[in-house]
Motif scaffolding. Structure first.
Motif, PDB file in Angstrom:
ATOM      1  N   GLU A 197       0.834  -1.206   0.000  1.00 57.12           N
ATOM      2  CA  GLU A 197       0.000   0.000   0.000  1.00 57.12           C
ATOM      3  C   GLU A 197       0.868   1.255   0.000  1.00 57.12           C
ATOM      4  N   LYS A 198       1.944   1.244   0.762  1.00 59.52           N
ATOM      5  CA  LYS A 198       2.856   2.392   0.770  1.00 59.52           C
ATOM      6  C   LYS A 198       3.498   2.577  -0.598  1.00 59.52           C
ATOM      7  N   HIS A 200       2.211   1.690  -3.396  1.00 59.23           N
ATOM      8  CA  HIS A 200       1.139   2.204  -4.258  1.00 59.23           C
ATOM      9  C   HIS A 200       1.026   3.723  -4.122  1.00 59.23           C
ATOM     10  N   ARG A 201       1.081   4.228  -2.882  1.00 64.29           N
ATOM     11  CA  ARG A 201       0.985   5.672  -2.663  1.00 64.29           C
ATOM     12  C   ARG A 201       2.163   6.416  -3.283  1.00 64.29           C
ATOM     13  N   LEU A 202       3.303   5.720  -3.395  1.00 61.32           N
ATOM     14  CA  LEU A 202       4.496   6.340  -3.989  1.00 61.32           C
ATOM     15  C   LEU A 202       4.569   6.115  -5.502  1.00 61.32           C
ATOM     16  N   GLY A 203       3.517   5.525  -6.062  1.00 56.14           N
ATOM     17  CA  GLY A 203       3.479   5.300  -7.500  1.00 56.14           C
ATOM     18  C   GLY A 203       4.251   4.083  -7.953  1.00 56.14           C
ATOM     19  N   GLU A 205       3.996   0.286  -8.623  1.00 57.38           N
ATOM     20  CA  GLU A 205       3.058  -0.819  -8.812  1.00 57.38           C
ATOM     21  C   GLU A 205       3.747  -2.096  -9.293  1.00 57.38           C
ATOM     22  N   HIS A 221      12.447   6.015   2.196  1.00 56.11           N
ATOM     23  CA  HIS A 221      11.056   5.620   2.439  1.00 56.11           C
ATOM     24  C   HIS A 221      10.910   4.243   3.077  1.00 56.11           C
ATOM     25  N   ILE A 257      -2.392  -0.417   7.745  1.00 54.42           N
ATOM     26  CA  ILE A 257      -2.700   0.577   6.717  1.00 54.42           C
ATOM     27  C   ILE A 257      -3.227   1.852   7.363  1.00 54.42           C
ATOM     28  N   GLU A 258      -3.999   1.707   8.448  1.00 56.41           N
ATOM     29  CA  GLU A 258      -4.460   2.853   9.235  1.00 56.41           C
ATOM     30  C   GLU A 258      -3.921   2.722  10.652  1.00 56.41           C
TER      31      GLU A 258
END
Length: 362
Positions: A197-198, A200-203, A205, A221, A257-258
């Motif tokens: 997920e992290k 994914h947030r950084l682009g 894939e 990161h 994730i949260e």
């Protein structure tokens, strides 16, 4: 003069038994063959330790709560684990490995890395060694194994999943980097849901996206994992096969994730971590006397709390209770919690470890 001859390309095999615990149960009980089987506890607090391929077709997976598994597959048959039997079969399998190489790194009862660059049979082709080993495992145990063959551990591990069950695949030095580039990072061994997920947030894939990032970016990161991700995105993994590793501790952790702020929710997140640890301990016939809880906050600062008892922990419930008490001692949390970890140490073989208790009572 120093030897300047080129080092041989390593030949690594990752052998992974197919649905090991469930397959042993189906082998020993013909009535279970062809049916969806879950090894584990069927009670409300139970956890699936292993699922047959028939059960996996319904979405049943290991570490899944039993109530969820039963909901996904109402005809699911729960079978109590027999870890002594699984250990005995695992010893048979490792004896077969030892006929080919002394460089064996067991990861669990049902999987191991083998370095066959120089092997006891003087066989030049690793794919043929893998075929022979899988054939012997079938002849001796009646069970199917899959294998991945490559020039490093990461790619051998990834290859062993490509033709499961009862198959094998090879990733050569020529196509290793291209294979990684086309792979979704969420399928990388070692990349969990939170890391995916992290990314994914950084682009990020795919392996190609990962390869496009600099070493500095990945270290910034992902910390200590940054150089590892930098290497595997290029098909590079220099880790050696390490035989006879003495395990000093067993741990599991999860990044959320949260972030978590409530104590009860944090305590509930300890349960699957302890279940994973206890499965490993019971499968290998040992327990520990020290439990450590790690709490990492949203600002990446972390604390640990430990407790040592006079006896070996005897079951999941006892371990969860002690871990929960340690976690409570750190409450109220000074910041939201992004990661929790549990580790047991002071390990030893013990007859005090009771039969595997997948039915938790907290």
């Amino acid at each position: 003069m120093p030897d300047e001859s080129p080092r041989p390309i390593r030949k690594i095999i990752h052998v992974d038994m197919d649905a090991f615990y469930a397959s042993v149960e189906q082998r020993d009980n013909p009535e279970l063959r062809g049916k969806p089987v879950a090894v584990g506890g069927a009670a409300a607090r139970g956890v699936v330790a292993a699922a047959s391929y028939e059960a996996r077709e319904f979405g049943v997976r290991s570490a899944m709560p039993s109530v969820t598994a039963a909901r996904k597959c109402p005809q699911l048959i729960f079978v109590k684990p027999r870890f002594e039997t699984y250990r005995a079969v695992s010893r048979q399998i490792r004896e077969i490995f030892a006929e080919y190489t002394p460089l064996i790194e067991p990861l669990s009862l049902d999987e191991a890395y083998l370095d066959v660059t120089e092997n006891l049979r003087d066989m030049p082709v690793a794919t043929e060694i893998a075929l022979e080993i899988r054939g012997k495992i079938k002849a001796v145990t009646g069970l199917n194994a899959s294998a991945g063959i490559s020039y490093n551990k990461f790619l051998a591990k990834m290859a062993s999943d490509l033709n499961k069950p009862n198959g094998q695949a090879v990733i050569t030095p020529k196509n290793g980097a291209a294979f990684v580039e086309g792979l979704a990072v969420k399928k990388f061994h070692g990349v969990g849901p939170a890391t995916a997920e992290k990314m994914h947030r950084l682009g990020i894939e795919t392996g190609a996206d990962l390869k496009a990032k600099s070493l500095e970016f990945l270290a910034q990161h992902f910390g200590k994992s940054g150089p590892y991700f930098y290497g595997i995105s290029r098909g590079i993994d220099n880790r050696q096969v390490q035989p006879d590793r003495e395990r000093k501790s067993v741990g599991a952790e999860d990044t959320f994730i949260e972030d978590i702020v409530e104590l009860d929710l944090a305590k509930s997140e300890l349960v699957p971590l302890v279940a994973k640890i206890w499965r490993h301990c019971e499968a290998n016939g040992y327990s520990g006397k020290t439990v450590t809880v790690k709490v990492k906050y949203s600002d990446f600062q972390q604390i640990t709390r430990s407790r040592t008892v006079s006896h070996f922990f005897g079951g999941e419930a006892e371990l969860v209770e002690n871990a929960a008490q340690l976690l409570a001692s750190a409450f109220p949390f000074r910041k939201p919690v992004r990661l929790l970890g549990v580790t047991i140490s002071n390990l030893g073989e013990t007859s005090a470890a009771h039969e595997h208790q997948l039915d938790l009572a907290i």
